[in-house]
Design a protein around this motif. Structure first.
Motif, PDB file in Angstrom:
ATOM      1  N   SER A   1       0.335  -1.307  -0.080  1.00 25.87           N
ATOM      2  CA  SER A   1      -0.288  -0.042   0.149  1.00 25.87           C
ATOM      3  C   SER A   1       1.031   1.242   0.015  1.00 25.87           C
ATOM      4  CB  SER A   1      -0.814   0.541   1.134  1.00 25.87           C
ATOM      5  OG  SER A   1      -2.180  -1.018   1.573  1.00 25.87           O
ATOM      6  N   PRO A   2       0.543   1.978  -0.854  1.00 23.42           N
ATOM      7  CA  PRO A   2       1.198   3.672  -0.430  1.00 23.42           C
ATOM      8  C   PRO A   2       1.108   4.080   0.782  1.00 23.42           C
ATOM      9  CG  PRO A   2      -1.394   4.177  -1.830  1.00 23.42           C
ATOM     10  CD  PRO A   2      -0.651   3.284  -0.798  1.00 23.42           C
ATOM     11  N   CYS A   3       2.851   4.776   0.837  1.00 23.01           N
ATOM     12  CA  CYS A   3       2.527   4.992   2.013  1.00 23.01           C
ATOM     13  C   CYS A   3       4.214   6.185   1.873  1.00 23.01           C
ATOM     14  CB  CYS A   3       3.065   4.241   3.603  1.00 23.01           C
ATOM     15  SG  CYS A   3       3.561   4.415   4.719  1.00 23.01           S
TER      16      CYS A   3
ATOM     17  N   ARG B   1      -2.361   1.584   8.339  1.00 22.07           N
ATOM     18  CA  ARG B   1      -2.691   2.781   6.787  1.00 22.07           C
ATOM     19  C   ARG B   1      -1.321   3.325   6.848  1.00 22.07           C
ATOM     20  NH1 ARG B   1      -6.906   7.659   7.090  1.00 22.07           N
ATOM     21  NH2 ARG B   1      -5.926   8.944   5.146  1.00 22.07           N
ATOM     22  N   GLY B   2      -1.758   3.902   5.075  1.00 18.09           N
ATOM     23  CA  GLY B   2       0.298   4.587   5.344  1.00 18.09           C
ATOM     24  C   GLY B   2      -0.084   5.717   5.657  1.00 18.09           C
ATOM     25  N   CYS B   3       1.071   6.256   5.599  1.00 18.03           N
ATOM     26  CA  CYS B   3       0.918   7.681   6.729  1.00 18.03           C
ATOM     27  C   CYS B   3       0.968   9.194   4.959  1.00 18.03           C
ATOM     28  CB  CYS B   3       3.097   8.293   6.375  1.00 18.03           C
ATOM     29  SG  CYS B   3       3.616   9.967   6.188  1.00 18.03           S
ATOM     30  N   TYR B   4       0.168   9.808   5.121  1.00 15.14           N
ATOM     31  CA  TYR B   4      -0.105  10.854   3.549  1.00 15.14           C
ATOM     32  C   TYR B   4       0.484  11.886   4.116  1.00 15.14           C
ATOM     33  CZ  TYR B   4      -3.935  11.891   6.950  1.00 15.14           C
ATOM     34  OH  TYR B   4      -4.246  12.454   8.044  1.00 15.14           O
ATOM     35  N   GLY B   5       1.816  11.736   4.638  1.00 15.46           N
ATOM     36  CA  GLY B   5       2.499  13.123   5.031  1.00 15.46           C
ATOM     37  C   GLY B   5       2.273  14.168   5.356  1.00 15.46           C
ATOM     38  N   CYS B   6       1.918  14.124   6.222  1.00 17.52           N
ATOM     39  CA  CYS B   6       0.884  15.510   6.660  1.00 17.52           C
ATOM     40  C   CYS B   6       1.785  16.377   7.577  1.00 17.52           C
ATOM     41  CB  CYS B   6      -0.399  15.106   8.048  1.00 17.52           C
ATOM     42  SG  CYS B   6      -0.118  14.282   9.667  1.00 17.52           S
TER      43      CYS B   6
ATOM     44  N   LEU C   1      10.311   6.341  -4.727  1.00 20.49           N
ATOM     45  CA  LEU C   1      10.033   6.143  -3.633  1.00 20.49           C
ATOM     46  C   LEU C   1       8.540   6.723  -5.002  1.00 20.49           C
ATOM     47  CD1 LEU C   1       8.506   5.401  -0.851  1.00 20.49           C
ATOM     48  CD2 LEU C   1       7.897   7.963  -1.168  1.00 20.49           C
ATOM     49  N   LEU C   2       8.200   6.835  -5.516  1.00 17.73           N
ATOM     50  CA  LEU C   2       7.308   7.286  -6.210  1.00 17.73           C
ATOM     51  C   LEU C   2       7.066   6.243  -7.418  1.00 17.73           C
ATOM     52  CD1 LEU C   2       7.799  11.479  -7.122  1.00 17.73           C
ATOM     53  CD2 LEU C   2       5.605   9.788  -5.527  1.00 17.73           C
ATOM     54  N   ASP C   3       8.223   6.124  -7.693  1.00 11.15           N
ATOM     55  CA  ASP C   3       8.204   4.546  -8.666  1.00 11.15           C
ATOM     56  C   ASP C   3       7.410   3.905  -8.326  1.00 11.15           C
ATOM     57  OD1 ASP C   3       9.496   5.935 -10.612  1.00 11.15           O
ATOM     58  OD2 ASP C   3      11.618   5.549 -10.460  1.00 11.15           O
TER      59      ASP C   3
ATOM     60  N   VAL D   1       3.983   3.433  -7.837  1.00 11.26           N
ATOM     61  CA  VAL D   1       3.700   3.252  -9.153  1.00 11.26           C
ATOM     62  C   VAL D   1       3.396   1.992  -9.779  1.00 11.26           C
ATOM     63  CG1 VAL D   1       3.853   4.227 -12.073  1.00 11.26           C
ATOM     64  CG2 VAL D   1       4.059   5.677 -10.109  1.00 11.26           C
ATOM     65  N   GLU D   2       4.717   1.490  -8.988  1.00 16.84           N
ATOM     66  CA  GLU D   2       4.604  -0.092  -8.915  1.00 16.84           C
ATOM     67  C   GLU D   2       3.258  -0.792  -8.648  1.00 16.84           C
ATOM     68  OE1 GLU D   2       7.958  -1.724  -7.963  1.00 16.84           O
ATOM     69  OE2 GLU D   2       9.179  -0.215  -9.418  1.00 16.84           O
ATOM     70  N   LEU D   3       2.638  -0.275  -7.267  1.00 15.53           N
ATOM     71  CA  LEU D   3       1.964  -0.871  -6.478  1.00 15.53           C
ATOM     72  C   LEU D   3       0.691  -0.083  -7.350  1.00 15.53           C
ATOM     73  CD1 LEU D   3       2.958  -0.247  -3.048  1.00 15.53           C
ATOM     74  CD2 LEU D   3       3.232  -2.507  -4.335  1.00 15.53           C
TER      75      LEU D   3
END
Length: 254
Positions: free
Chosen positions: A179-181, A199-204, A220-222, A225-227
């Motif tokens: 999952s995205p984090c 739950r993944g961190c959403y950067g707050c 990280l973004l790559d 995207v894979e996910l």
């Protein structure tokens, strides 16, 4: 007594709730005198003070002038929360046409006078100290107030949310759940609140900007995207909690 000003710009007031929490501690009340705090006190005039806490980002010319005037009357200014530090959710409109945004939100947009861009506090005045978070951690503010009263400041520990996960033995959300984090590039301080509930961190808390490179962001973004993370959702997250990160993203991936 140390005189304190508390001011709100464009924000949800979540950080101010934590300010109130911090100021209710008996030892804090004994050392600090709040002379301006419109959400609590019936005082509309700013006077000279040692400390000023600022919540929110700047979205109007009036706020910009107000902040400059406040800065000229305080010795030490603290930016509170992601809105003050990086723009916050107001930044979601950065790539849109401001007139279209006003038409979407307000029934009488012609009466709304706002800046075309959202400004963090440090783009307008000097910031002496920052406490990140959305909202900030009230205990972090209590720690600051106690140490400032003794003539010092909290020791800043620069690490990511991943470090907090490791200390709490929280399994990596990206590895175990795919999952995205945003934990690997987000500054610590929240206690890994979201990951400990799966739950993944959403950067707050904002980008760990002092040592994050384009290569690290792209790595990280790559992976995200894979996910199969939806790029529209990812863009919204980056804009809302760290437009500085989004700016780096645009520079590195365009």
């Amino acid at each position: 007594m140390i005189r304190v000003l508390v001011a709100k710009l464009t924000s949800c007031s979540g950080c101010l709730n934590e300010v109130i929490y911090a100021l209710t501690h008996s030892d804090i009340r004994a050392k600090y005198n709040v002379t301006y705090f419109t959400e609590v006190l019936n005082v509309d005039k700013i006077s000279n003070a040692e400390l000023a806490f600022i919540e929110g980002s700047i979205t109007t010319k009036h706020q910009e002038e107000f902040l400059k005037n406040l800065r000229s009357q305080v010795e030490f200014l603290i930016a509170l929360g992601t809105c003050a530090l990086m723009g916050g959710v107001q930044s979601l409109r950065l790539e849109g046409n401001i007139e279209d945004v006003k038409k979407t939100i307000y029934p009488e947009p012609r009466y709304i006078d706002i800046l075309s861009e959202v400004k963090p506090v440090d783009s307008v005045v000097k910031v002496d100290f920052a406490i990140p978070g959305c909202p900030i951690n009230g205990d972090a503010l209590v720690s600051f107030l106690r140490k400032y009263a003794l003539g010092g400041l909290p020791v800043a520990i620069y690490e990511t949310v991943c470090s907090e996960c490791k200390r709490k033995n929280i399994p990596c959300i990206i590895v175990t759940q795919k999952s995205p984090c945003l934990g690997p590039i987000t500054i610590s301080g929240c206690g890994a609140l979201c990951p400990q509930f799966g739950r993944g961190c959403y950067g707050c808390y904002g980008l760990k900007f002092f040592d994050i490179t384009r290569e690290k962001i792209n790595a990280l973004l790559d992976r995200l995207v894979e996910l199969k993370v939806d790029e529209g959702n990812l863009k919204a997250i980056l804009l809302a909690y760290s437009f500085k990160l989004y700016s780096k993203l645009k520079e590195s991936r365009c």
